[in-house]
Design an enzyme around this catalytic site. Structure first.
Site, PDB file in Angstrom:
ATOM      1  N   PRO A 117     -29.869  34.218  59.561  1.00 31.35           N
ATOM      2  CA  PRO A 117     -30.825  34.501  58.484  1.00 31.35           C
ATOM      3  C   PRO A 117     -30.909  33.416  57.418  1.00 31.35           C
ATOM      4  O   PRO A 117     -29.899  32.823  57.041  1.00 31.35           O
ATOM      5  CB  PRO A 117     -30.297  35.807  57.878  1.00 31.35           C
ATOM      6  CG  PRO A 117     -28.881  35.896  58.300  1.00 31.35           C
ATOM      7  CD  PRO A 117     -28.805  35.227  59.646  1.00 31.35           C
ATOM      8  N   ASN A 118     -32.131  33.199  56.992  1.00 32.27           N
ATOM      9  CA  ASN A 118     -32.493  32.276  55.902  1.00 32.27           C
ATOM     10  C   ASN A 118     -32.409  30.798  56.297  1.00 32.27           C
ATOM     11  O   ASN A 118     -32.819  29.932  55.529  1.00 32.27           O
ATOM     12  CB  ASN A 118     -31.649  32.538  54.641  1.00 32.27           C
ATOM     13  CG  ASN A 118     -31.823  33.960  54.149  1.00 32.27           C
ATOM     14  OD1 ASN A 118     -32.947  34.402  53.939  1.00 32.27           O
ATOM     15  ND2 ASN A 118     -30.728  34.695  53.993  1.00 32.27           N
ATOM     16  N   ARG A 133     -34.720  25.721  50.970  1.00 30.11           N
ATOM     17  CA  ARG A 133     -33.792  26.706  50.423  1.00 30.11           C
ATOM     18  C   ARG A 133     -32.629  25.989  49.725  1.00 30.11           C
ATOM     19  O   ARG A 133     -31.902  25.220  50.365  1.00 30.11           O
ATOM     20  CB  ARG A 133     -33.255  27.534  51.584  1.00 30.11           C
ATOM     21  CG  ARG A 133     -32.107  28.422  51.241  1.00 30.11           C
ATOM     22  CD  ARG A 133     -31.383  28.889  52.498  1.00 30.11           C
ATOM     23  NE  ARG A 133     -30.379  29.864  52.141  1.00 30.11           N
ATOM     24  CZ  ARG A 133     -29.379  30.227  52.905  1.00 30.11           C
ATOM     25  NH1 ARG A 133     -29.247  29.703  54.107  1.00 30.11           N
ATOM     26  NH2 ARG A 133     -28.504  31.109  52.500  1.00 30.11           N
ATOM     27  N   TYR A 175     -27.872  23.006  50.634  1.00 30.81           N
ATOM     28  CA  TYR A 175     -28.166  22.891  52.074  1.00 30.81           C
ATOM     29  C   TYR A 175     -28.959  21.641  52.460  1.00 30.81           C
ATOM     30  O   TYR A 175     -29.229  21.430  53.646  1.00 30.81           O
ATOM     31  CB  TYR A 175     -28.903  24.153  52.549  1.00 30.81           C
ATOM     32  CG  TYR A 175     -28.096  25.421  52.359  1.00 30.81           C
ATOM     33  CD1 TYR A 175     -26.911  25.618  53.065  1.00 30.81           C
ATOM     34  CD2 TYR A 175     -28.498  26.404  51.451  1.00 30.81           C
ATOM     35  CE1 TYR A 175     -26.156  26.764  52.889  1.00 30.81           C
ATOM     36  CE2 TYR A 175     -27.751  27.564  51.269  1.00 30.81           C
ATOM     37  CZ  TYR A 175     -26.578  27.743  51.991  1.00 30.81           C
ATOM     38  OH  TYR A 175     -25.824  28.869  51.816  1.00 30.81           O
ATOM     39  N   ASN A 198     -24.544  29.175  63.698  1.00 25.39           N
ATOM     40  CA  ASN A 198     -24.490  29.347  62.241  1.00 25.39           C
ATOM     41  C   ASN A 198     -25.098  30.711  61.973  1.00 25.39           C
ATOM     42  O   ASN A 198     -26.329  30.873  61.968  1.00 25.39           O
ATOM     43  CB  ASN A 198     -25.267  28.244  61.518  1.00 25.39           C
ATOM     44  CG  ASN A 198     -25.095  28.360  60.002  1.00 25.39           C
ATOM     45  OD1 ASN A 198     -24.640  29.392  59.492  1.00 25.39           O
ATOM     46  ND2 ASN A 198     -25.456  27.323  59.275  1.00 25.39           N
ATOM     47  N   ALA A 225     -25.288  34.530  56.514  1.00 19.98           N
ATOM     48  CA  ALA A 225     -24.527  35.569  55.817  1.00 19.98           C
ATOM     49  C   ALA A 225     -23.935  36.605  56.768  1.00 19.98           C
ATOM     50  O   ALA A 225     -22.960  37.284  56.414  1.00 19.98           O
ATOM     51  CB  ALA A 225     -25.417  36.248  54.775  1.00 19.98           C
ATOM     52  N   GLU A 235     -18.347  28.160  65.498  1.00 17.60           N
ATOM     53  CA  GLU A 235     -18.949  28.642  64.245  1.00 17.60           C
ATOM     54  C   GLU A 235     -19.228  27.441  63.346  1.00 17.60           C
ATOM     55  O   GLU A 235     -18.351  26.593  63.159  1.00 17.60           O
ATOM     56  CB  GLU A 235     -17.951  29.592  63.558  1.00 17.60           C
ATOM     57  CG  GLU A 235     -18.378  30.038  62.173  1.00 17.60           C
ATOM     58  CD  GLU A 235     -17.294  30.891  61.487  1.00 17.60           C
ATOM     59  OE1 GLU A 235     -16.364  31.376  62.167  1.00 17.60           O
ATOM     60  OE2 GLU A 235     -17.395  31.051  60.262  1.00 17.60           O
ATOM     61  N   HIS A 261     -20.978  25.954  59.625  1.00 19.51           N
ATOM     62  CA  HIS A 261     -21.592  26.132  58.302  1.00 19.51           C
ATOM     63  C   HIS A 261     -21.927  24.764  57.734  1.00 19.51           C
ATOM     64  O   HIS A 261     -21.130  23.825  57.851  1.00 19.51           O
ATOM     65  CB  HIS A 261     -20.656  26.876  57.354  1.00 19.51           C
ATOM     66  CG  HIS A 261     -20.284  28.216  57.882  1.00 19.51           C
ATOM     67  ND1 HIS A 261     -21.173  29.267  57.891  1.00 19.51           N
ATOM     68  CD2 HIS A 261     -19.155  28.652  58.471  1.00 19.51           C
ATOM     69  CE1 HIS A 261     -20.585  30.302  58.465  1.00 19.51           C
ATOM     70  NE2 HIS A 261     -19.355  29.958  58.826  1.00 19.51           N
ATOM     71  N   ARG A 291     -16.856  27.991  47.901  1.00 18.21           N
ATOM     72  CA  ARG A 291     -17.925  28.778  47.281  1.00 18.21           C
ATOM     73  C   ARG A 291     -17.421  30.180  46.905  1.00 18.21           C
ATOM     74  O   ARG A 291     -16.226  30.380  46.766  1.00 18.21           O
ATOM     75  CB  ARG A 291     -19.131  28.811  48.229  1.00 18.21           C
ATOM     76  CG  ARG A 291     -19.666  27.396  48.514  1.00 18.21           C
ATOM     77  CD  ARG A 291     -20.859  27.411  49.431  1.00 18.21           C
ATOM     78  NE  ARG A 291     -21.983  28.124  48.826  1.00 18.21           N
ATOM     79  CZ  ARG A 291     -23.058  28.553  49.494  1.00 18.21           C
ATOM     80  NH1 ARG A 291     -23.137  28.342  50.801  1.00 18.21           N
ATOM     81  NH2 ARG A 291     -24.030  29.177  48.879  1.00 18.21           N
TER      82      ARG A 291
HETATM   83  C1  DQA Z   1     -23.987  29.129  55.577  1.00 21.29           C
HETATM   84  C2  DQA Z   1     -22.971  29.714  54.588  1.00 21.29           C
HETATM   85  C3  DQA Z   1     -23.175  31.209  54.446  1.00 21.29           C
HETATM   86  O1  DQA Z   1     -22.241  31.743  53.523  1.00 21.29           O
HETATM   87  C4  DQA Z   1     -24.578  31.497  53.948  1.00 21.29           C
HETATM   88  O2  DQA Z   1     -24.782  32.888  53.866  1.00 21.29           O
HETATM   89  C5  DQA Z   1     -25.631  30.836  54.740  1.00 21.29           C
HETATM   90  C6  DQA Z   1     -25.414  29.473  55.207  1.00 21.29           C
HETATM   91  C7  DQA Z   1     -23.880  27.604  55.677  1.00 21.29           C
HETATM   92  O3  DQA Z   1     -24.412  27.058  56.635  1.00 21.29           O
HETATM   93  O4  DQA Z   1     -23.294  26.957  54.796  1.00 21.29           O
HETATM   94  O5  DQA Z   1     -26.707  31.369  54.934  1.00 21.29           O
HETATM   95  O6  DQA Z   1     -23.699  29.661  56.869  1.00 21.29           O
END
Ligand code: DQA
Length: 141
Positions: free
Chosen positions: A10-11, A18, A23, A72, A75, A96, A98, A105
């Site tokens: 998501p996102n 964003r 990011y 990735n 959240a 995994e 990020h 954070r």
């Molecule tokens: C993320 C880190 C997560 O905590 C966050 O919710 C994201 C992006 C990252 O790529 O740094 O959406 O996965």
């Protein structure tokens, strides 16, 4: 030819727009062209969804087929037992990923429910985290 599935949660469709301070200013589609060029001998498939069930369906679809999964989960990393179970249900090793260093954070980002179902974790290197994850899969598969 090795096959690797990249999955963004998501996102992450909003990368480039964003929170660019966290990011970056580059869209994932733009970065993906560079990533594919960096691994001409690897077939890199890409899927993004904002919906947990769609991410699970994608893991089920590809997880018996590909050499590895770069995930990735956004959240959902911090909340989803269902994603953990989906990763455990398939033989493909997952990494995994990020973009940000989640450990620098908010505290709620420090816990991952999916790490234990993954072969490894890469975080904090910006979009380059994906390249490092692909390298990792190439070396274990
Ligand atoms: C993320 C880190 C997560 O905590 C966050 O919710 C994201 C992006 C990252 O790529 O740094 O959406 O996965």
């Amino acid at each position: 030819m090795k096959k690797i599935q990249i999955i963004n949660g998501p996102n992450l469709n909003l990368l480039g727009r964003r929170e660019p301070g966290i990011y970056g200013a580059r869209s994932f589609e733009d970065y993906l062209d560079e990533l594919r060029a960096a691994f001409p001998d690897v077939h890199l498939d890409y899927f993004q969804s904002n919906h947990e069930g769609d991410l699970i369906d994608c893991i089920h679809r590809c997880g018996f087929d590909v050499d590895g999964i770069v995930l990735n989960a956004g959240a959902y990393t911090h909340t989803s037992i269902a994603l953990h179970d989906a990763l455990k249900a398939v033989p493909a090793p997952a990494v995994e990923v990020h973009i940000s260093n989640v450990h620098q954070r908010e505290e709620f980002r420090h816990r991952s429910l999916i790490s234990a179902a993954c072969r490894g974790v890469v975080c904090g290197f910006g979009l380059d985290s994906y390249r490092l994850a692909v390298e990792g899969i190439i070396h274990v598969s």
